[in-house]
Scaffold this motif. Structure first.
Motif, PDB file in Angstrom:
ATOM      1  N   ARG A 100       1.386  -1.271   0.424  1.00  0.00           N
ATOM      2  CA  ARG A 100       0.107  -0.415   0.131  1.00  0.00           C
ATOM      3  C   ARG A 100       1.250   1.489   0.283  1.00  0.00           C
ATOM      4  O   ARG A 100       1.312   1.589   1.229  1.00  0.00           O
ATOM      5  CB  ARG A 100      -0.841   0.115   1.026  1.00  0.00           C
ATOM      6  CG  ARG A 100      -1.870  -1.031   1.239  1.00  0.00           C
ATOM      7  CD  ARG A 100      -3.410  -1.570   0.501  1.00  0.00           C
ATOM      8  NE  ARG A 100      -3.832  -1.984   0.491  1.00  0.00           N
ATOM      9  CZ  ARG A 100      -3.695  -3.048   0.011  1.00  0.00           C
ATOM     10  NH1 ARG A 100      -2.519  -3.731  -0.742  1.00  0.00           N
ATOM     11  NH2 ARG A 100      -4.665  -4.300  -0.105  1.00  0.00           N
ATOM     12  N   ASP A 101       0.916   1.112  -1.591  1.00  0.00           N
ATOM     13  CA  ASP A 101       2.335   2.649  -1.187  1.00  0.00           C
ATOM     14  C   ASP A 101       1.636   4.146  -1.874  1.00  0.00           C
ATOM     15  O   ASP A 101       0.546   4.340  -2.774  1.00  0.00           O
ATOM     16  CB  ASP A 101       3.274   2.468  -2.199  1.00  0.00           C
ATOM     17  CG  ASP A 101       4.252   0.960  -2.119  1.00  0.00           C
ATOM     18  OD1 ASP A 101       4.180   1.311  -0.295  1.00  0.00           O
ATOM     19  OD2 ASP A 101       4.969   1.138  -2.489  1.00  0.00           O
ATOM     20  N   THR A 102       2.200   5.271  -1.443  1.00  0.00           N
ATOM     21  CA  THR A 102       2.110   6.519  -1.929  1.00  0.00           C
ATOM     22  C   THR A 102       3.236   6.940  -2.328  1.00  0.00           C
ATOM     23  O   THR A 102       3.583   7.667  -1.882  1.00  0.00           O
ATOM     24  CB  THR A 102       0.831   7.008  -0.861  1.00  0.00           C
ATOM     25  OG1 THR A 102      -0.637   6.057   0.019  1.00  0.00           O
ATOM     26  CG2 THR A 102      -0.330   8.149  -1.520  1.00  0.00           C
ATOM     27  N   TYR A 103       2.739   8.163  -3.780  1.00  0.00           N
ATOM     28  CA  TYR A 103       3.734   9.178  -4.025  1.00  0.00           C
ATOM     29  C   TYR A 103       2.912  10.430  -4.169  1.00  0.00           C
ATOM     30  O   TYR A 103       1.957  10.494  -4.934  1.00  0.00           O
ATOM     31  CB  TYR A 103       4.015   8.525  -4.704  1.00  0.00           C
ATOM     32  CG  TYR A 103       5.620   7.653  -5.029  1.00  0.00           C
ATOM     33  CD1 TYR A 103       6.294   7.934  -5.143  1.00  0.00           C
ATOM     34  CD2 TYR A 103       5.062   6.331  -4.561  1.00  0.00           C
ATOM     35  CE1 TYR A 103       7.932   6.835  -4.620  1.00  0.00           C
ATOM     36  CE2 TYR A 103       5.557   5.367  -4.441  1.00  0.00           C
ATOM     37  CZ  TYR A 103       7.205   5.988  -4.885  1.00  0.00           C
ATOM     38  OH  TYR A 103       8.269   4.224  -4.438  1.00  0.00           O
ATOM     39  N   LEU A 104       3.361  11.505  -3.548  1.00  0.00           N
ATOM     40  CA  LEU A 104       2.518  13.014  -3.693  1.00  0.00           C
ATOM     41  C   LEU A 104       3.882  13.961  -4.012  1.00  0.00           C
ATOM     42  O   LEU A 104       4.586  14.283  -3.427  1.00  0.00           O
ATOM     43  CB  LEU A 104       1.494  13.165  -2.076  1.00  0.00           C
ATOM     44  CG  LEU A 104       0.835  14.523  -2.954  1.00  0.00           C
ATOM     45  CD1 LEU A 104      -0.773  13.833  -1.518  1.00  0.00           C
ATOM     46  CD2 LEU A 104       1.953  15.979  -1.708  1.00  0.00           C
ATOM     47  N   SER A 105       3.514  15.301  -5.425  1.00  0.00           N
ATOM     48  CA  SER A 105       4.374  16.003  -5.464  1.00  0.00           C
ATOM     49  C   SER A 105       2.847  16.920  -5.649  1.00  0.00           C
ATOM     50  O   SER A 105       2.410  17.126  -5.829  1.00  0.00           O
ATOM     51  CB  SER A 105       4.814  16.225  -6.607  1.00  0.00           C
ATOM     52  OG  SER A 105       5.378  15.075  -6.340  1.00  0.00           O
ATOM     53  N   ILE A 106       3.978  18.709  -5.322  1.00  0.00           N
ATOM     54  CA  ILE A 106       3.407  20.089  -5.118  1.00  0.00           C
ATOM     55  C   ILE A 106       3.516  21.130  -6.364  1.00  0.00           C
ATOM     56  O   ILE A 106       5.109  20.752  -5.680  1.00  0.00           O
ATOM     57  CB  ILE A 106       2.780  20.492  -3.213  1.00  0.00           C
ATOM     58  CG1 ILE A 106       1.636  19.171  -2.659  1.00  0.00           C
ATOM     59  CG2 ILE A 106       1.650  21.510  -4.120  1.00  0.00           C
ATOM     60  CD1 ILE A 106       0.978  20.131  -1.904  1.00  0.00           C
TER      61      ILE A 106
END
Length: 273
Positions: free
Chosen positions: A91-97
């Motif tokens: 269960r992985d999450t990658y996030l960029s702003i």
């Protein structure tokens, strides 16, 4: 072990193909994506003659406010299918702003990993004023590690590179041209390259044929890839420049990620009749 690599392979594949264009600054004026876009992929593992549907990945774009300004939020989530969770649950999450300019200057990045008993939480804050990328690395129960990298134009995080690449003029590249790239991965700056292989029409399940640009990244040997592993990436040759398929060999078998469904694209995908 191989289930563990599924989501990471897809994300790294996209970031690698994405990096091929940062040596050039001639970005097109019209964006190829917009807020509300969402693309889902199925990830398959092959061992011998059998392809097993093992995981799924989603990429989506939202609009957020970051430090009092409107910004893009690029988010990707990946997980093994429930029937494979008993073997190795992911269960992985990658996030960029980023800002909303054509250069997509990154503000913030985070990576949250839950793979079996492994827990990783990395974050980068891009501070142009101080000329630093402030990284926080947390693994398992260890204390957070603080690392400051020098900020420079053309070095981006994983997710930002994926979307930046879709703004680039693909037709300006020559077949077999090698384009040097730099990327931040695990709070380290890596140098590698991507080789452009021209165009190819591929078949996407029952959806039909679609014309694509084709690339071969030089993989970074280490915890994810091993010596001798190879990868090919196909991205749609249309107004969306959307990643369509990624395929890579591993020490035993191979892995393939294929576009499954989508919404909010700037244009319909150009499948051939």
């Amino acid at each position: 072990m191989y289930k563990k690599k599924l989501f990471l392979l897809l994300v790294i594949a996209f970031l690698l193909f994405a990096n091929f264009g940062f040596a050039q600054n001639n970005l097109p004026r019209t964006s190829v994506f917009k807020v509300g876009e969402k693309i889902n992929y199925k990830v398959l593992y092959n061992w011998g003659f059998i392809w097993v549907n093992a995981a799924e990945v989603e990429f989506k774009i939202d609009s957020v406010i970051y430090e009092s300004q409107t910004a893009f939020q690029f988010k990707s989530t990946g997980k093994t299918l429930e029937k494979w969770d008993w073997m190795y649950k992911v269960r992985d999450t990658y996030l960029s702003i980023t800002d909303t300019s054509p250069k997509l200057n990154p503000f913030y990045f985070e990576r949250n990993v839950k793979e079996g008993k492994t827990r990783i939480n990395n974050s980068y804050v891009f501070d142009k004023k101080t000329g630093k990328v402030n990284c926080t690395i947390l693994s398992g129960n260890s204390k957070p590690k603080k690392i400051a990298l020098v900020y420079e134009e053309g070095i981006f995080d994983v997710m930002t590179m994926i979307y930046q690449a879709r703004l680039l003029p693909y037709d300006d590249y020559k077949v077999k041209q090698e384009i040097p790239i730099k990327l931040i991965l695990d709070a380290k700056v890596h140098s590698t390259y991507v080789k452009y292989l021209g165009t190819e029409t591929i078949v996407v399940d029952e959806k039909g044929e679609i014309e694509c640009y084709k690339f071969k990244p030089k993989l970074i040997e280490g915890s994810i890839f091993n010596a001798g592993e190879e990868m090919i990436v196909w991205v749609s040759k249309d107004k969306n420049r959307a990643p369509i398929m990624v395929e890579t060999s591993i020490l035993v078998g191979s892995i393939r990620a294929i576009i499954k469904d989508w919404e909010g694209l700037v244009s319909e995908l150009m499948f051939l009749e």
